[in-house]
Design a protein around this motif. Structure first.
Motif: not given
Length: 315
Positions: A152-156, A179-188
């Motif tokens: 999973i590559v995540v935009l910091p 699931i956690w990343l979506k809850a944080q509204d993160a781009k990945f």
């Protein structure tokens, strides 16, 4: 059909002027010329040299398919020549777009020829250099492994790394992380696949080798955050004898790249380069302006050497 990489746009073909020895008879000259012509297309001729030129740049053609490939190349060159003749008949060769494309292709060919000349002048690596490289990189050879990975590559963004590190440490699956990343509204972005050791960046490889099968870990570096899960690994070592010619090619490519970079630096320093117009106004700003980040990060691409391709690209 055998896959061949043949450009769709016009490209320049360099024709060799054939000079015959004065003592040859007219029949000898005709016989020799006939063997060098593969096809006649109206007033044009397509030579065997042109066919072989394209064939030499095609990859992964089995030996028993070479003759079929040559015929396919010739047919494509005939189609191209017919289209070229029609383009000239309609004076498309005089249109600004085509003239610009031809000039750009010419510049690219000449620049590449200059780089190839520099590369050809570089000495081959000594046997001691090759042996040393093999011993210093067991992860690529003696201890080489094949990794099945989920990534999973995540935009910091501010405050994300600490929480992501904690989530990765306790997650049982990559789905828990997403699931956690979506809850944080993160781009990945997610990706999965099989990578050999040489297809993984060297700065990342030791960290993946230290992980156990099934382990999930956040790996932080400059740029996007990366979460990896090592699904499985398989040992596939490469002995020194097999690695030697490929290491030699890699070291020569590396030396050539350094020589080209050095030469470009030298000629830039002695050249008179001046940005003008809109580029002149923005040149200074462009040098200091940070790069624009993509909205959604693309999965990281391999930057380590491709072992089967001669270990190219290693930094």
């Amino acid at each position: 059909m055998i896959p061949l990489k043949i450009y769709n746009h016009f490209f320049l073909v360099l024709l060799l002027a054939l000079t015959f020895v004065g003592g040859c008879s007219k029949k000898d000259q005709q016989d020799k010329a006939a063997t060098q012509v593969a096809a006649k297309v109206n007033a044009d001729e397509i030579t065997v040299h042109q066919v072989n030129y394209v064939l030499a740049r095609a990859r992964n053609i089995p030996p028993d398919s070479v003759e079929k490939a040559k015929r396919e190349i010739l047919d494509k060159l005939i189609d191209q020549d017919l289209a070229k003749q029609q383009a000239i008949k309609q004076k498309l060769d005089r249109s600004p777009g085509v003239m610009q494309a031809i000039e750009a292709t010419k510049s690219e060919i000449l620049a590449r020829a200059y780089f190839e000349q520099i590369a050809a002048a570089q000495p081959k690596p000594a046997a001691e250099e090759i042996k040393k490289y093999y011993k210093e990189h067991p992860e690529l050879f003696a201890q080489r492994r094949i990794f099945t990975l989920e990534e999973i590559v995540v935009l910091p963004k501010e405050g994300l790394a600490a929480g992501l590190r904690e989530q990765a440490a306790k997650a049982r699956s990559m789905q828990d992380v997403t699931i956690w990343l979506k809850a944080q509204d993160a781009k990945f972005a997610e990706t999965k696949g099989v990578r050999a050791a040489e297809n993984i960046p060297l700065e990342l490889l030791p960290k993946l080798q230290a992980m156990k099968d099934g382990e999930i870990r956040l790996i932080e570096a400059e740029g996007p955050l990366q979460v990896f899960r090592v699904v499985a690994t398989k040992a596939e070592p490469v002995d020194e004898a097999k690695a030697t010619p490929r290491i030699e090619r890699f070291l020569h490519n590396q030396r050539s790249s350094e020589a080209i970079a050095k030469e470009m630096k030298r000629i830039k320093e002695t050249a008179n380069i001046k940005y003008v117009g809109e580029f002149g106004k923005e040149a200074a700003a462009a040098e200091t302006k940070p790069a624009v980040k993509a909205e959604t990060p693309a999965p990281a691409q391999p930057t380590s050497p491709n072992f089967e391709d001669g270990i190219r690209g290693l930094k």
